[in-house]
Design an enzyme around this catalytic site. Structure first.
Site: not given
Length: 269
Positions: A8, A10-11, A122-123, A125, A155, A159, A165-166
């Site tokens: 991914g 280009a995201g 991990a939710p 990094y 966020h 999103k 996730g965090t």
């Protein structure tokens, strides 16, 4: 030098991961992928990321480039990540997963894959967020039994999953420290006449607005005082740098399921 593939590319996160990989002294960009229908196939990955030509073109077939990388970093979508995990199993590659929004059944599949390959998942990094997870465990053991616990996260408008996730990771850290399972105590929405909150519940509130990179607060509220532990991210590069750090660490480890706590050695604190 660890050769990294970026899924991914280009995201929003993909471009930051490209920058972080190229700027790393311990990693090198080996592959950058995008969807087959993307108009960016064939474009130089460095040009895409705004860092100049790196002589790595965006491709749409990770399998054909399997000889060009050691560790895949994947911040895409659950269905894409699961397919990439199978590819990594087939070719004996390692994977760093930053994708969120997996179902419980999909998490089981990831756990099973970790018997065959090395996975860091991990939710978040960010080094700071992972330190917060550890602080929340400490706070929950001291204050969790007598305070009301709420988690508030914010966020950007783009999103697609909620809570983040965090935020869920924060809830899991707190619940686990108190001997509970998050699914048994989490309250994700309140509306109308809900009655008084129970002592053991962990409430979640979600904000989606503007260009907020990521803000998370865990509140331990008592009568007369409250403790808030907050993390605010202002640049996605903090996540990208952490993911590349995880990939470099993972290259020296065998099959198994790891988290950023392992990468940073926080379990020893």
């Amino acid at each position: 030098m660890v050769r990294i593939a970026i899924a991914g590319a280009a995201g929003r996160m993909g471009r930051q991961l490209l920058k972080a990989t190229v700027n790393s002294e311990k990693a090198a960009l080996g592959v950058a992928t995008e969807r087959s229908e993307s108009t960016l196939i064939g474009v130089d990955a460095g040009e895409l990321a705004g860092i100049g030509n790196v002589s790595i073109a965006i491709v749409d077939d990770l399998a054909k480039a399997a000889n060009d990388f050691d560790v895949l970093i994947d911040f895409t979508a659950p269905v894409v990540t699961l397919a990439n995990i199978e590819l990594c199993k087939q070719y004996g590659k390692k994977i760093v997963i930053g994708t969120t929004g997996f179902s419980e059944e999909e998490r089981v599949l990831i756990d099973l894959a970790a018997k065959d390959i090395a996975i860091v998942m991990a939710p978040n990094y960010s080094v700071g967020v992972n330190l917060v997870f550890k602080l929340l465990e400490k706070a929950a053991k001291v204050m969790g039994g007598y305070t009301d616990i709420e988690i508030i996260e914010a966020h950007h408008r783009h999103k697609v999953d909620a809570p983040s996730g965090t935020a869920i990771g924060m809830g899991e850290a707190i619940a686990g420290a108190m001997g509970n399972k998050l699914s048994d105590v989490a309250v994700y929405a309140r509306e109308g006449i809900t009655g008084e909150r129970t002592r053991d519940e962990i409430g979640f509130a979600t904000i989606r607005a503007g260009d907020i990179v990521g803000e998370h607060t865990a509140m331990f509220a008592d009568i007369g005082e409250r403790v808030e532990i907050t993390h605010k991210a202002t640049d996605r590069m903090t996540f990208a740098n952490g993911a590349v750090r995880a990939a470099v660490w993972l290259a020296d480890n065998q099959s198994g399921f790891y988290t950023m706590q392992d990468v940073l050695g926080l379990d020893d604190l």
